[in-house]
Design an enzyme around this catalytic site. Structure first.
Site, short mmCIF file in Angstrom:
data_model
loop_
_atom_site.label_atom_id
_atom_site.label_comp_id
_atom_site.label_asym_id
_atom_site.label_seq_id
_atom_site.Cartn_x
_atom_site.Cartn_y
_atom_site.Cartn_z
N GLU A 1 0.83 -1.29 -0.13
CA GLU A 1 -0.15 0.07 0.02
C GLU A 1 1.03 1.35 -0.08
O GLU A 1 1.90 1.30 0.83
CB GLU A 1 -0.93 0.05 1.06
N HIS A 2 0.25 2.28 -0.66
CA HIS A 2 1.31 3.51 -0.81
C HIS A 2 2.54 3.26 -1.24
O HIS A 2 3.38 3.68 -0.98
CB HIS A 2 1.21 4.27 0.50
N ALA B 1 -15.40 3.61 -1.30
CA ALA B 1 -15.01 2.86 -0.12
C ALA B 1 -13.59 2.22 -0.26
O ALA B 1 -13.27 1.32 0.36
CB ALA B 1 -16.03 1.60 -0.27
N SER C 1 -14.05 2.39 -7.21
CA SER C 1 -15.36 2.49 -8.15
C SER C 1 -14.92 3.52 -9.20
O SER C 1 -15.50 3.23 -10.47
CB SER C 1 -16.64 3.17 -7.20
N GLU D 1 -8.15 9.88 -15.28
CA GLU D 1 -8.33 10.02 -13.73
C GLU D 1 -7.43 11.34 -13.28
O GLU D 1 -8.08 12.09 -12.77
CB GLU D 1 -8.07 8.91 -12.99
N ASP E 1 -5.24 1.06 -9.43
CA ASP E 1 -6.48 0.82 -9.55
C ASP E 1 -6.75 0.37 -10.96
O ASP E 1 -7.33 -0.57 -11.26
CB ASP E 1 -7.27 1.82 -9.21
P1 ADP Z 1 -13.30 4.95 -5.17
O1 ADP Z 1 -12.65 5.11 -6.29
O2 ADP Z 1 -12.32 4.57 -4.03
O3 ADP Z 1 -14.57 4.47 -4.90
P2 ADP Z 1 -13.10 7.64 -5.74
O4 ADP Z 1 -13.33 9.01 -5.17
O5 ADP Z 1 -11.90 7.64 -6.42
O6 ADP Z 1 -13.51 6.51 -4.81
O7 ADP Z 1 -14.25 7.67 -6.64
C1 ADP Z 1 -15.57 7.93 -6.40
C2 ADP Z 1 -16.46 8.79 -7.37
O8 ADP Z 1 -16.49 7.98 -8.48
C3 ADP Z 1 -17.50 9.23 -7.27
O9 ADP Z 1 -17.43 10.33 -6.49
C4 ADP Z 1 -18.17 9.61 -8.38
O10 ADP Z 1 -17.89 10.65 -9.02
C5 ADP Z 1 -17.76 8.39 -9.16
N1 ADP Z 1 -18.59 7.21 -9.51
C6 ADP Z 1 -18.08 6.03 -8.92
N2 ADP Z 1 -19.21 4.99 -9.03
C7 ADP Z 1 -20.37 5.82 -9.65
C8 ADP Z 1 -21.63 5.45 -9.98
N3 ADP Z 1 -22.09 4.46 -9.90
N4 ADP Z 1 -22.28 6.46 -10.38
C9 ADP Z 1 -21.89 7.53 -10.62
N5 ADP Z 1 -20.58 8.13 -10.35
C10 ADP Z 1 -19.75 7.33 -9.91
MG MG Z 2 -10.80 6.01 -7.07
#
Ligand code: ADP
Ligand code: MG
Length: 409
Positions: free
Chosen positions: A46-47, A141, A145, A183, A195
């Site tokens: 990590e990191h 989380a 995502s 990104e 990621d």
């Molecule tokens: P992580 O990648 O750890 O989940 P991030 O802050 O990098 O957190 O990414 C989250 C962002 O990705 C959200 O704020 C949103 O802009 C976008 N995102 C992710 N999933 C969705 C979704 N299902 N619908 C809309 N936006 C999403």
């Molecule tokens: Mg992210």
């Protein structure tokens, strides 16, 4: 124990159906196809990605699905279920990086950013497109995502434009760079390539040994179920705070330390003791100690997996490496938070062989390596401890090493 919140993955059929239905409802007609890409958990390392080190992610069964149809013009229209029927529209000729006139605000930056980055990398010009998104990767989380969105979009555009990059690992490595540029530049999050590499280059049944220095990978067999084990993911649901600023600070400290130590990247530090002696600032010393020892732990973890089934001494060792990884992130890198520390401590106290935070930290998720038969028990204890401490109720995922970004319909 029915009170536990399990975040279930959509099957490919369910995800494709949901994205297609949203597409038709919003834009009319049928999408040309549906593509999906997974979130990830990092098992250890990590990191270290931005320091040229090694990390070891697996792809989750949880995926983002995009139903896409190309258009005749350069317009991009995007819809997500949260937007309650109102789509967002962009002009591909106007989109640009953060700080430019074409800056894109909000979630659509992750998708339209991929088209922008593909064109910047010489893979254009692309047609406009309509896209409907459904994702079961929990947002924010620490399970990536955002990369799931980018990578699903990347394989969709790769396919629709006939680029053929997703057909080989070499091509996928190029898509990783494209998604990372989306990104970093368009969404404005200055993250390393972990990621996107996980989402595009992991394979089912394996963890991905990713050497961040040169982006080479190796597939490491990682079949916990065969050894009677499970990897429990605990989404603490802790409110993320200061994440971007703290992340940027950690990176800056590492870069500065590398400069002082006369190395290109901290992965080049051979002896942690010598580095400690050469650095005066206590904060830099702690950060460097984490990075160098974490790279060592990751190598040892991978070597141990290669030696055979996870049982006896080998199981104890990988658990211990996970524990030491977390402790280092807590004490030296200082990126944990009370929710993460409590979840980790509780999992360990209830028989986890090892437990650690995963992802960037300051909230997000932990992983615990547990006996397959004790998953519910450990999860219940973690939930109770959080509630007793007045913290958010965690949610849980069973992470099975799953497939990378691909077409599903
Ligand atoms: P992580 O990648 O750890 O989940 P991030 O802050 O990098 O957190 O990414 C989250 C962002 O990705 C959200 O704020 C949103 O802009 C976008 N995102 C992710 N999933 C969705 C979704 N299902 N619908 C809309 N936006 C999403
Ligand atoms: Mg992210």
């Amino acid at each position: 124990m029915s009170e536990l919140t399990w975040l279930k993955a959509l099957s490919d059929a369910e995800g494709a159906e949901a994205a297609s239905a949203l597409f038709t409802e919003t834009f009319g007609g049928q999408p040309a196809g549906v593509w999906a890409a997974p979130g990830r958990v990092n098992v250890i390392g990590e990191h270290v990605d931005y320091n040229g080190g090694i990390c070891l992610p697996i792809a989750l069964p949880h995926r983002a699905f995009v139903a896409v149809a190309p258009r005749e013009d350069r317009v991009v229209r995007l819809i997500s279920p949260q937007d309650e029927g109102v789509f967002v529209e962009h002009d591909l000729d106007a989109v640009g990086p953060v700080g430019s006139e074409g800056e894109v605000k909000g979630w659509t930056a992750y998708l339209v950013g991929v088209a922008w980055a593909l064109e910047q990398a010489g893979f254009g010009p692309l047609p406009g497109f309509d896209v409907a998104l459904t994702s079961c990767v929990p947002l924010g989380a620490g399970l990536s995502s955002s990369a799931a969105l980018e990578c699903a979009m990347a394989v969709a555009l790769d396919d629709l434009a006939g680029l053929g990059l997703a057909g080989s690992d070499e091509g996928r490595a190029k898509l990783v760079e494209v998604c990372r540029a989306a990104e970093n530049k368009v969404a404005g999050a200055n993250t390393g390539g972990l990621d996107q590499s996980a989402s595009l280059r992991c394979t089912a049944g394996h963890a991905l040994e990713l050497d961040a220095r040169d982006n080479t990978v190796a597939q490491v067999p990682f079949d916990l179920a065969a050894d009677g084990l499970a990897l429990l993911v605990i989404d603490t649901r802790a409110p993320h705070q200061l994440v971007d600023g703290q992340y940027a600070q950690r990176r800056a400290t590492c870069e500065e330390a590398a400069r002082k130590l006369g190395v290109e990247l901290l992965v080049d530090v051979r002896e942690v003791q010598d580095a400690m002696a050469a650095l005066e600032d206590e904060v830099s010393r702690k950060r460097v100690r984490h990075v160098v020892t974490e790279i060592g732990r990751t190598r040892e973890f991978i070597d141990t997996l290669a030696k055979g089934a996870l049982e006896g001494e080998r199981l104890a060792l990988v658990g211990d490496l996970m524990n030491r990884s977390h402790d280092s992130l807590r004490d030296d890198y200082e990126v944990t938070c009370p929710e993460l520390d409590l979840a980790v401590d509780t999992a360990r106290a209830h028989g986890a062989f090892g437990a650690r935070m995963t992802g960037g930290g300051f909230g997000g998720s932990c992983i615990a390596l547990v006996e397959a038969g004790r998953v519910e028990e450990v999860a219940a204890a973690v939930r109770q401890a959080a509630l007793d401490a007045g913290l958010a109720e965690p949610a849980f995922i069973l992470s099975v090493p799953s497939a990378p970004a691909e077409r599903v319909r």
